[in-house]
Structure formats: structure tokens, C-alpha cells
Design a protein around this motif. Structure first.
Motif, PDB file in Angstrom:
ATOM      1  N   VAL A  80      45.802  51.841  29.300  1.00 43.91           N
ATOM      2  CA  VAL A  80      45.981  50.918  28.177  1.00 43.91           C
ATOM      3  C   VAL A  80      46.780  49.692  28.609  1.00 43.91           C
ATOM      4  O   VAL A  80      47.585  49.750  29.537  1.00 43.91           O
ATOM      5  CB  VAL A  80      46.685  51.598  26.981  1.00 43.91           C
ATOM      6  CG1 VAL A  80      45.925  52.831  26.533  1.00 43.91           C
ATOM      7  CG2 VAL A  80      48.125  51.968  27.314  1.00 43.91           C
ATOM      8  N   PHE A  81      46.543  48.588  27.893  1.00 41.82           N
ATOM      9  CA  PHE A  81      47.293  47.356  28.153  1.00 41.82           C
ATOM     10  C   PHE A  81      47.208  46.480  26.918  1.00 41.82           C
ATOM     11  O   PHE A  81      46.306  46.638  26.083  1.00 41.82           O
ATOM     12  CB  PHE A  81      46.734  46.615  29.372  1.00 41.82           C
ATOM     13  CG  PHE A  81      45.313  46.129  29.203  1.00 41.82           C
ATOM     14  CD1 PHE A  81      45.057  44.808  28.835  1.00 41.82           C
ATOM     15  CD2 PHE A  81      44.232  46.981  29.397  1.00 41.82           C
ATOM     16  CE1 PHE A  81      43.760  44.352  28.675  1.00 41.82           C
ATOM     17  CE2 PHE A  81      42.927  46.534  29.240  1.00 41.82           C
ATOM     18  CZ  PHE A  81      42.693  45.225  28.876  1.00 41.82           C
ATOM     19  N   ASN A  82      48.137  45.550  26.795  1.00 47.49           N
ATOM     20  CA  ASN A  82      48.064  44.597  25.685  1.00 47.49           C
ATOM     21  C   ASN A  82      47.815  43.188  26.212  1.00 47.49           C
ATOM     22  O   ASN A  82      47.837  42.935  27.424  1.00 47.49           O
ATOM     23  CB  ASN A  82      49.296  44.671  24.791  1.00 47.49           C
ATOM     24  CG  ASN A  82      50.577  44.226  25.488  1.00 47.49           C
ATOM     25  OD1 ASN A  82      50.555  43.690  26.612  1.00 47.49           O
ATOM     26  ND2 ASN A  82      51.714  44.438  24.844  1.00 47.49           N
ATOM     27  N   SER A  83      47.587  42.264  25.285  1.00 48.43           N
ATOM     28  CA  SER A  83      47.245  40.889  25.681  1.00 48.43           C
ATOM     29  C   SER A  83      48.405  40.169  26.345  1.00 48.43           C
ATOM     30  O   SER A  83      48.192  39.216  27.102  1.00 48.43           O
ATOM     31  CB  SER A  83      46.768  40.097  24.455  1.00 48.43           C
ATOM     32  OG  SER A  83      45.527  40.572  24.007  1.00 48.43           O
ATOM     33  N   ASN A  84      49.628  40.587  26.049  1.00 43.21           N
ATOM     34  CA  ASN A  84      50.777  39.956  26.700  1.00 43.21           C
ATOM     35  C   ASN A  84      50.859  40.333  28.180  1.00 43.21           C
ATOM     36  O   ASN A  84      51.415  39.587  28.989  1.00 43.21           O
ATOM     37  CB  ASN A  84      52.086  40.349  26.006  1.00 43.21           C
ATOM     38  CG  ASN A  84      52.262  39.627  24.681  1.00 43.21           C
ATOM     39  OD1 ASN A  84      51.649  38.594  24.447  1.00 43.21           O
ATOM     40  ND2 ASN A  84      53.088  40.160  23.811  1.00 43.21           N
ATOM     41  N   PHE A  85      50.281  41.489  28.528  1.00 40.04           N
ATOM     42  CA  PHE A  85      50.240  41.850  29.949  1.00 40.04           C
ATOM     43  C   PHE A  85      49.040  41.209  30.628  1.00 40.04           C
ATOM     44  O   PHE A  85      49.155  40.644  31.712  1.00 40.04           O
ATOM     45  CB  PHE A  85      50.188  43.366  30.132  1.00 40.04           C
ATOM     46  CG  PHE A  85      50.291  43.771  31.581  1.00 40.04           C
ATOM     47  CD1 PHE A  85      51.531  43.863  32.199  1.00 40.04           C
ATOM     48  CD2 PHE A  85      49.149  44.018  32.328  1.00 40.04           C
ATOM     49  CE1 PHE A  85      51.622  44.194  33.548  1.00 40.04           C
ATOM     50  CE2 PHE A  85      49.236  44.353  33.670  1.00 40.04           C
ATOM     51  CZ  PHE A  85      50.479  44.442  34.284  1.00 40.04           C
ATOM     52  N   TYR A  86      47.870  41.309  29.990  1.00 39.07           N
ATOM     53  CA  TYR A  86      46.672  40.663  30.537  1.00 39.07           C
ATOM     54  C   TYR A  86      45.765  40.274  29.383  1.00 39.07           C
ATOM     55  O   TYR A  86      45.272  41.137  28.648  1.00 39.07           O
ATOM     56  CB  TYR A  86      45.928  41.582  31.509  1.00 39.07           C
ATOM     57  CG  TYR A  86      44.801  40.869  32.216  1.00 39.07           C
ATOM     58  CD1 TYR A  86      45.071  39.969  33.240  1.00 39.07           C
ATOM     59  CD2 TYR A  86      43.474  41.060  31.826  1.00 39.07           C
ATOM     60  CE1 TYR A  86      44.043  39.285  33.875  1.00 39.07           C
ATOM     61  CE2 TYR A  86      42.449  40.380  32.453  1.00 39.07           C
ATOM     62  CZ  TYR A  86      42.737  39.495  33.479  1.00 39.07           C
ATOM     63  OH  TYR A  86      41.729  38.801  34.100  1.00 39.07           O
ATOM     64  N   CYS A  87      45.537  38.991  29.209  1.00 36.45           N
ATOM     65  CA  CYS A  87      44.746  38.472  28.100  1.00 36.45           C
ATOM     66  C   CYS A  87      43.285  38.331  28.519  1.00 36.45           C
ATOM     67  O   CYS A  87      42.951  37.462  29.332  1.00 36.45           O
ATOM     68  CB  CYS A  87      45.297  37.127  27.624  1.00 36.45           C
ATOM     69  SG  CYS A  87      44.366  36.416  26.248  1.00 36.45           S
ATOM     70  N   ILE A  88      42.417  39.174  27.974  1.00 34.27           N
ATOM     71  CA  ILE A  88      41.010  39.102  28.355  1.00 34.27           C
ATOM     72  C   ILE A  88      40.343  37.848  27.803  1.00 34.27           C
ATOM     73  O   ILE A  88      39.327  37.387  28.340  1.00 34.27           O
ATOM     74  CB  ILE A  88      40.236  40.362  27.903  1.00 34.27           C
ATOM     75  CG1 ILE A  88      40.264  40.502  26.373  1.00 34.27           C
ATOM     76  CG2 ILE A  88      40.771  41.600  28.578  1.00 34.27           C
ATOM     77  CD1 ILE A  88      39.334  41.577  25.853  1.00 34.27           C
ATOM     78  N   TYR A  89      40.903  37.257  26.747  1.00 40.00           N
ATOM     79  CA  TYR A  89      40.360  36.010  26.208  1.00 40.00           C
ATOM     80  C   TYR A  89      40.695  34.854  27.158  1.00 40.00           C
ATOM     81  O   TYR A  89      39.835  34.054  27.513  1.00 40.00           O
ATOM     82  CB  TYR A  89      40.932  35.730  24.815  1.00 40.00           C
ATOM     83  CG  TYR A  89      40.465  36.694  23.756  1.00 40.00           C
ATOM     84  CD1 TYR A  89      39.302  36.454  23.030  1.00 40.00           C
ATOM     85  CD2 TYR A  89      41.186  37.852  23.471  1.00 40.00           C
ATOM     86  CE1 TYR A  89      38.875  37.334  22.061  1.00 40.00           C
ATOM     87  CE2 TYR A  89      40.765  38.746  22.501  1.00 40.00           C
ATOM     88  CZ  TYR A  89      39.602  38.482  21.799  1.00 40.00           C
ATOM     89  OH  TYR A  89      39.169  39.370  20.839  1.00 40.00           O
ATOM     90  N   GLY A  90      41.959  34.779  27.556  1.00 41.00           N
ATOM     91  CA  GLY A  90      42.383  33.684  28.413  1.00 41.00           C
ATOM     92  C   GLY A  90      41.847  33.770  29.822  1.00 41.00           C
ATOM     93  O   GLY A  90      41.779  32.758  30.525  1.00 41.00           O
ATOM     94  N   HIS A  91      41.476  34.974  30.256  1.00 42.42           N
ATOM     95  CA  HIS A  91      40.990  35.168  31.619  1.00 42.42           C
ATOM     96  C   HIS A  91      39.545  35.645  31.627  1.00 42.42           C
ATOM     97  O   HIS A  91      39.128  36.398  32.502  1.00 42.42           O
ATOM     98  CB  HIS A  91      41.879  36.172  32.365  1.00 42.42           C
ATOM     99  CG  HIS A  91      43.296  35.723  32.520  1.00 42.42           C
ATOM    100  ND1 HIS A  91      44.276  36.002  31.583  1.00 42.42           N
ATOM    101  CD2 HIS A  91      43.895  34.998  33.500  1.00 42.42           C
ATOM    102  CE1 HIS A  91      45.423  35.481  31.979  1.00 42.42           C
ATOM    103  NE2 HIS A  91      45.224  34.861  33.133  1.00 42.42           N
ATOM    104  N   ASP A  92      38.778  35.196  30.640  1.00 38.04           N
ATOM    105  CA  ASP A  92      37.397  35.649  30.522  1.00 38.04           C
ATOM    106  C   ASP A  92      36.577  35.315  31.764  1.00 38.04           C
ATOM    107  O   ASP A  92      35.682  36.062  32.149  1.00 38.04           O
ATOM    108  CB  ASP A  92      36.748  35.024  29.284  1.00 38.04           C
ATOM    109  CG  ASP A  92      35.367  35.591  29.020  1.00 38.04           C
ATOM    110  OD1 ASP A  92      35.277  36.808  28.761  1.00 38.04           O
ATOM    111  OD2 ASP A  92      34.382  34.840  29.089  1.00 38.04           O
ATOM    112  N   ASN A  93      36.886  34.204  32.407  1.00 42.03           N
ATOM    113  CA  ASN A  93      36.142  33.815  33.607  1.00 42.03           C
ATOM    114  C   ASN A  93      36.411  34.762  34.770  1.00 42.03           C
ATOM    115  O   ASN A  93      35.643  34.803  35.742  1.00 42.03           O
ATOM    116  CB  ASN A  93      36.489  32.381  34.027  1.00 42.03           C
ATOM    117  CG  ASN A  93      37.959  32.225  34.389  1.00 42.03           C
ATOM    118  OD1 ASN A  93      38.831  32.739  33.674  1.00 42.03           O
ATOM    119  ND2 ASN A  93      38.252  31.526  35.477  1.00 42.03           N
TER     120      ASN A  93
END
Length: 285
Positions: A80-93
């Protein structure tokens, strides 16, 4: 083996084989989740929908999904992880999983691993455990890199399942972007034309793309996303049907009631009463 890291910026990543016993992780509504059955079976409910997973099956869940562990008859690993650790929206590329592995509908991604795919993911887990034992100022970034590798590997497995190769990668990316846009706008935009305009495609082109990938029609995708949100609001909040109707962007309660009846075969009141009558049994192992 359990491991959890909380960063100074409220980032959270954890790997555990005892998720069903970890109440703080279960209560955390910000987590993206990978559930991977490694032996035996695992019975769960996702948004009140029962699902039984067997060895080397993985499901991917967003923070929107309500997960209940019903029965553990083997071993499973939860990453599990949250967006503060890794944001899949911000790093979609970087990982191309948003709207694919992770999407708000109750129709969740379910992957069956081959022996080779399982071995590859086991290797990544082994590296994660090695890095989690090294407590230095590089640890956070190393764990983020390992997480990205895990996500990308699962994305590739899912792509193979849907027959996505180099020749149709760009085409499939349009489909994935459609899912992302539906997640963002389903409350106010309910027609395929709305999304076709944002993607600079015609509705017919979108329908053909979805058909080629063996997916439900674009309109069905929109309706399923609205339906999933309606069920969550009915099941997990005290909001009235009229309030839910307004939240979901229906012009009035009657329109919402007709939509819900068409999608579920039940009235709003029947569905809520039936769901609340069902007892949730204690997790057994």
C-alpha cells in the motif's frame, strides 16, 4: 514480514502479510492497495461485492474502494501507498497506471499471474525488503523506485491481458485517458460526446476503440462509475437519496431513482435496506 514508512511530508508506504490484523492501515482511507494471494485463498468484499481470490491473483484498489477481508485461508501480501509518497496522477508518464490499474469503478482490476510473472514480482518484493532494512537518508527514494518498478510490472501484466502491444499502445492510451476523465467528471458529464470532445475524438471512434480492446461501451463505463459512487454513498454514508441525487448531478430524485433501478434492478430504498440487513462475519484464518 511487515514494513511501514511514514515520511515527514505525510507520505506512507507499507508492505504486510497481516493487513487483516492491522487496524490503522485498514482505517487509512488515503491508500492505494495491491492485494496478492501467495497461497491458499482470500475472500474479500470490495464495495460490498464478494470476490474470492486464489493463489497468484492480484487485485488493485484505490482509496475510494471499501475493502472488507472476509476469510483468510492461506497467505496474502498487501502493498500500500498514498499519494504523498507517490502520486500516480503527477507521475502518470512514468507508470501509466492511472485509469487502468487504478480506477474508481467497482469493476476492479484482477490479474492472474503466470509462474514467470509471479517470480518477477517476488524478486521486487525481495529488493523492497532488503532496502527497508537499510535505514539511511537514501532509503525513502530507493523504496519509491522499488514501488515504481512493482507498479510498472503490474501495468505490463495488465497490458498483456488486454493484448496491448507496441502497435496499439497509443490507441490504448486514449482508452486509459477516457477512464481518467470519467473519474474526474462523471458527476457533471454523463454523455460520451462530452468525453469525446475532451479527447478530440468522435463518439463512434471511442466505441470502436473500446470494442477492439474487449471492453464495455464508453457509455457503460460512465454509467458504471456513477453506479459505483451511488452504491458507496448509499452503503457508507447517512445521506438521503435526494442528497445523493444532487451530489451525482441528476436533475431530480426521480431521474436518479430511474437510473439506479435500471443499473441494479432494485429501488434505492430496497438496496439500502437489503445491504444493511446483511451481517458481516468475523475474519477467520
Amino acid at each position: 514480514m511487515d514494513y511501514q514508512l511514514n515520511t515527514r511530508l505525510n507520505g506512507n508506504i507499507a508492505m504486510t502479510s497481516r493487513f487483516h490484523e492491522n487496524k490503522p492501515l485498514q482505517r487509512d482511507k488515503t491508500l492505494y492497495k495491491f492485494l496478492w494471494v501467495q497461497s491458499g485463498t482470500l475472500a474479500i468484499e470490495v464495495d460490498h461485492i464478494p470476490m474470492k481470490l486464489a493463489k497468484d491473483e492480484i487485485v488493485t484498489l484505490t482509496p475510494l474502494h471499501h475493502l472488507t477481508i472476509k476469510e483468510v485461508a492461506g497467505e496474502f501480501l498487501t502493498f500500500v501507498f498514498n499519494s504523498n509518497f507517490y502520486c500516480i496522477y503527477g507521475h502518470d508518464n512514468e507508470v501509466s497506471c492511472n485509469g487502468f490499474l487504478f480506477y474508481g469503478s467497482s469493476r476492479v482490476m484482477r490479474l492472474k499471474l503466470s509462474e514467470e510473472q509471479s517470480s518477477n514480482l517476488h524478486d521486487i518484493v525481495r529488493i523492497f525488503r532488503q532496502e527497508s532494512a537499510i535505514n539511511d537518508n537514501l532509503q525513502e527514494e530507493m523504496l519509491r523506485i522499488v514501488l515504481k518498478r512493482f507498479i510498472i510490472t503490474c501495468t505490463r501484466i495488465a497490458r498483456a491481458r488486454f493484448g496491448v502491444g507496441q502497435e496499439n499502445e497509443r490507441t490504448f492510451d486514449v482508452v486509459r485517458r477516457f477512464y481518467v476523465l470519467v473519474d474526474q467528471h462523471f458527476r457533471e458529464k454523463k454523455q460520451v460526446q462530452d468525453y469525446a470532445d475532451m479527447l478530440c475524438r468522435s463518439p463512434k471512434t471511442l466505441s470502436n476503440l473500446f470494442s477492439a480492446c474487449g471492453l464495455p461501451s464508453p457509455l457503460r463505463i460512465i454509467h458504471e462509475r456513477i453506479d459505483a459512487e451511488a452504491r458507496r454513498l448509499l452503503l457508507y454514508t447517512r445521506k438521503s437519496a435526494k442528497e445523493i441525487s444532487a451530489i451525482l448531478g441528476f436533475e431530480d430524485l426521480a431521474a436518479f431513482s430511474r437510473f439506479f433501478k435500471k443499473m441494479t434492478g432494485e429501488s434505492v430504498s430496497e438496496y439500502r435496506k437489503q445491504a444493511h440487513r446483511e451481517e458481516l462475519p468475523t475474519v477467520t484464518e
